[in-house]
Enzyme design. Structure first.
Site, PDB file in Angstrom:
ATOM      1  N   LYS A 112       0.809  -1.223   0.000  1.00 41.02           N
ATOM      2  CA  LYS A 112       0.000   0.000   0.000  1.00 41.02           C
ATOM      3  C   LYS A 112       0.838   1.266   0.000  1.00 41.02           C
ATOM      4  CE  LYS A 112      -3.143   0.267   3.122  1.00 41.02           C
ATOM      5  NZ  LYS A 112      -4.276   1.083   2.640  1.00 41.02           N
ATOM      6  N   GLY A 432     -15.619 -17.315   4.258  1.00 48.74           N
ATOM      7  CA  GLY A 432     -16.933 -16.799   3.853  1.00 48.74           C
ATOM      8  C   GLY A 432     -17.273 -17.033   2.405  1.00 48.74           C
ATOM      9  N   HIS A 694      -4.638 -16.806  -2.184  1.00 51.20           N
ATOM     10  CA  HIS A 694      -4.380 -15.937  -3.328  1.00 51.20           C
ATOM     11  C   HIS A 694      -3.643 -16.676  -4.427  1.00 51.20           C
ATOM     12  CE1 HIS A 694      -4.920 -13.348   0.212  1.00 51.20           C
ATOM     13  NE2 HIS A 694      -5.644 -12.641  -0.634  1.00 51.20           N
TER      14      HIS A 694
END
Ligand code: GLN
Ligand code: ZN
Length: 765
Positions: A112, A432, A694
């Site tokens: 980030k 989830g 991922h």
């Protein structure tokens, strides 16, 4: 008179032209020349927009084929050896291999950009790194703009920020030792710009807004002593926070101007004005480059008048930071509520705001109509009934401390939960989402286009849920989820259902590379007109005897991944979000859902840049989470989930969330994170991710069992859960089933081993 400029314009294009051109290049459907052509067209268009808005400069160097840090790495020639590329001959295809990896080499690490949601590619430096120069795209772009008769102000990330954000894999290597070499390259770049007749160059040093340590500050002074000797004037740009503590240092350096962020840190204007001699430029970042609200132009002009009188054309007007972080233009919004639209300014509209401020300082009468329009919009927004909701305000006023804590401490709750939930040792679960197949995406798109009736859509989603549940039962998971089949995105899905939130059609912002996001806009008090996921969770529970875990997004993540109101503190908006999520959690409990997960993947992202500001943020953020989760009885088990970041430095705050269980990404750091949890003695339940979702790789039973055994050394088995790192939405089914099946075998094997050890221990006694 004041001059005007920006730090950078969004590069993707109003219709995401760059994204589509990149993707077609990657698929091999178009060539270099085509991609370069699209890029050139976009740059020309964005410069023209700056000229049309009558800015004094157009900014060049903000364009990147993937990322601005990678562009700088390519310009400096600092390519990692492992790729074996010739820096000066780097092709676009090779550039993308650095960004995305190739068969032999993983990509550069991505992380980030400060506290934004933009991600940059981390330079990989070592003792062998040289900066002998690479591709000259940057200079080509400068030439392009000059050929179009623009007054060009090139922008580059400065050497200190570049080094600060880089990484070295060589243990003990001091990146600062590269500084002399790096400075020589920057000097060459400045010379090359000077040869082109460039007057000003902007060097971005947002690192000055971090807690820079002594040797970095010394390095900073040393670098700019050298660069300041160049004939090109340097505008040193800081943004994202205050840099006021460094004003005395910077004032002594031979730089010709400084840019400061007056949106994040308005209080620093006085300090800088006093510290910086009046023959230097002070660039005032007064228009918010991080948010989408129309500015209070009258107030800004008022705050600058005195400085303008003293500094004249050495006062520059600018956005706080690059406009990269906001969508391109409101013109593309056809369906947005007209009132709301009149309160907003995207990048294009912000260019005009900057022009208006400069005009108002020079010629107040000429700017009067534009200032009046801005004031009217602001008045309308302040008094709008769409913004104010008394029902919400009454609820906020009634919040008590008791609402922010569970009824009993974790120890007592866990005893109650053990009796009622009857879960085995090392229970298995997922985070989830399950694979979002093309059929699911197509149905959602058709429904959005109005081609599928609501009932037909619901039936399709239910059928998908039923199939996901069957698969989970067959696999033998202990705690099941409904699969999030109806969710496009974990924030947008809830934003669509809440009042006070608006969604744009084209408000795209680059997240990384070709990946764009469309953050929803929080414009008013947050109100939940009806339950959001209770129906889906109950439907899932009706299909199985096993426990269903209801999954929803937490208040801090909803806040972090939206454009938020600027008319009240973030903490107040977080509290409103917490209250609607609390109602949802309570409704789930009432409907018979006994395990509820509140996702907070963005919890750490909200951390301020300066450590001294951390405590305040962590305090209100943790409280917002606890308010959302504490309305339930002891028997209801609250989970949370976090990923993407390192958490060891905020463990006390994670513990303060008081979730019964946290599932957390760990496998990419080979469970380093767990050591932190162990050393801190994390008190509650924890599910360290045992494999990386991922990647399509399927880890073996042994690998996962080994990870779990390591986890057992740190966290007692009674408090340990078994789950993947994150959601499975981007995975395909075959690898998902294979990996989960191995994960469950690993959990069972360890379960048996522990139980066997325990019974033999009992026999010994
Ligand atoms: N529950 C979400 C999912 O499984 C969590 C997403 C996330 O952590 N980013 O997709
Ligand atoms: Zn996650």
């Amino acid at each position: 008179m004041a001059r005007t400029h920006i730090h950078g314009f969004p590069r993707i294009g109003a219709h995401r032209e760059l994204k589509f051109a990149q993707e077609s290049f990657w698929r091999g459907e178009s060539d270099d020349a085509y991609l370069r052509g699209v890029a050139k067209e976009l740059r020309a268009r964005h410069w023209e927009q700056q000229r049309a808005a009558k800015l004094d400069f157009v900014t060049v160097g903000d364009f990147a084929y993937y990322d601005q840090m990678l562009n700088l790495t390519a310009l400096l020639g600092a390519l990692p050896e492992r790729f074996e590329f010739e820096p000066a001959a780097l092709s676009l295809a090779q550039y993308y291999e650095l960004a995305r990896g190739n068969k032999a080499q993983p990509a550069l690490e991505m992380t980030k950009w400060f506290d934004t949601n933009y991600h940059y590619l981390v330079p990989e430096l070592g003792p062998e790194t040289t900066f002998n120069g690479g591709v000259e795209w940057f200079f080509d772009e400068v030439d392009e703009a000059l050929a179009l008769n623009h007054t060009v102000k090139p922008v580059l990330i400065g050497p200190i920020t570049y080094l600060w954000l880089s990484k070295s894999h060589v243990a003990g290597f001091d990146r600062l030792s590269l500084l002399p070499r790096l400075v020589i390259r920057y000097m060459r770049i400045l010379e090359t710009l000077q040869q082109r007749g460039i007057e000003w160059v902007q060097l971005d040093e947002p690192a000055l807004c971090l807690d820079l340590e002594g040797e970095w500050l010394e390095a900073f002074a040393a670098v700019y002593e050298v660069l300041g000797a160049s004939d090109v004037k340097i505008l040193l740009a800081t943004y994202f926070d205050t840099a006021a503590d460094h004003a005395p240092l910077v004032a002594k350096l031979p730089v010709h101007g400084v840019h400061i962020d007056l949106v994040r840190a308005p209080q620093q204007l006085d300090v800088w004005h006093r510290a910086l001699p009046v023959d230097r430029v002070l660039s005032a970042g007064v228009i918010d480059g991080r948010n989408i609200w129309r500015a209070d132009l009258g107030k800004i002009v008022g705050s600058l008048q005195q400085f303008h009188a003293e500094r004249g054309d050495r006062l520059w007007i600018a956005p706080s930071c690059s406009l990269l972080h906001v969508p391109i233009s409101l013109a593309a919004e056809k369906r947005l509520d007209a009132d709301l639209k009149s309160w907003l300014a995207f990048a294009t509209e912000k260019l005009d705001e900057i022009g208006t401020i400069a005009l108002a300082l020079r010629d107040p009468a000429a700017a009067a109509p534009a200032l009046a329009a801005a004031a009217n919009a602001l008045d309308a927004r302040r008094s709008s009934r769409a913004v104010q909701n008394v029902l919400v305000q009454r609820k906020v006023a009634a919040v008590t401390d008791a609402m922010a804590s569970r009824k009993s401490p974790f120890k007592d709750r866990s005893r109650v939960q053990r009796h009622s939930l009857k879960l085995p040792l090392l229970p298995t679960t997922t985070i989830g989402s399950f694979p979002q197949t093309p059929a699911i995406r197509q149905a959602r798109a058709a429904y959005k286009r109005g081609e599928l009736r609501a009932l037909d859509y619901l039936e399709r989603m239910r059928a998908e849920t039923a199939s996901v549940l069957r698969k989970q039962e067959e696999l033998g998971l202990d705690v099941l989820v409904h699969g999030e089949v109806e969710r496009n995105d974990l924030v947008e899905f809830f934003a669509e259902k809440l009042w006070g939130y608006a969604l744009t059609e084209n408000g795209w912002v680059q997240n990384y590379g070709a990946q764009c996001v469309k953050p929803p806009i929080i414009y008013g008090d947050i109100y939940r007109p009806e339950p959001m996921i209770v129906d889906a969770a109950c439907y899932a529970q009706s299909l199985t005897d096993r426990l269903i875990k209801g999954v929803l997004t937490g208040p801090v993540t909803m806040l972090e991944w939206s454009f938020v109101r600027d008319d009240q503190p973030r903490s107040t908006t977080a509290l409103q979000l917490a209250l609607v999520m609390r109602d949802e959690v309570n409704d789930l409990e009432k409907a018979g859902i006994r395990i509820i997960q509140i996702d907070e993947p963005a919890f750490r992202e909200g951390l301020p840049l300066r450590k001294s500001d951390w405590a305040v943020y962590l305090d209100w953020a943790a409280r917002a989470f606890r308010i959302s989760s504490s309305g339930v009885s002891d028997a209801t088990q609250i989970h949370t989930h976090m990923c993407y970041s390192e958490f060891n430095d905020i463990l006390p705050s994670i513990a303060a969330l008081d979730a019964d269980v946290i599932t957390i990404e760990t496998s990419r750091s080979s469970m380093e994170l767990l050591d932190g949890f162990g050393a801190f003695s994390y008190p509650n339940g924890i599910g360290p991710g045992v494999y990386d979702t991922h990647s399509p790789r399927v880890p073996s039973v042994e690998t996962m069992q080994r990870l779990l055994e390591r986890a057992c050394e740190v966290i007692p088995a009674e408090r340990l859960w078994v789950n993947p790192d994150c959601g499975l939405k981007t995975r395909a089914w075959p690898e998902t089933e294979a990996a989960l099946s191995n994960m469950i075998l690993a959990a069972k094997a360890l379960r048996q081993k522990i139980e066997a050890e325990r019974s033999s221990a009992v026999e010994l006694v």
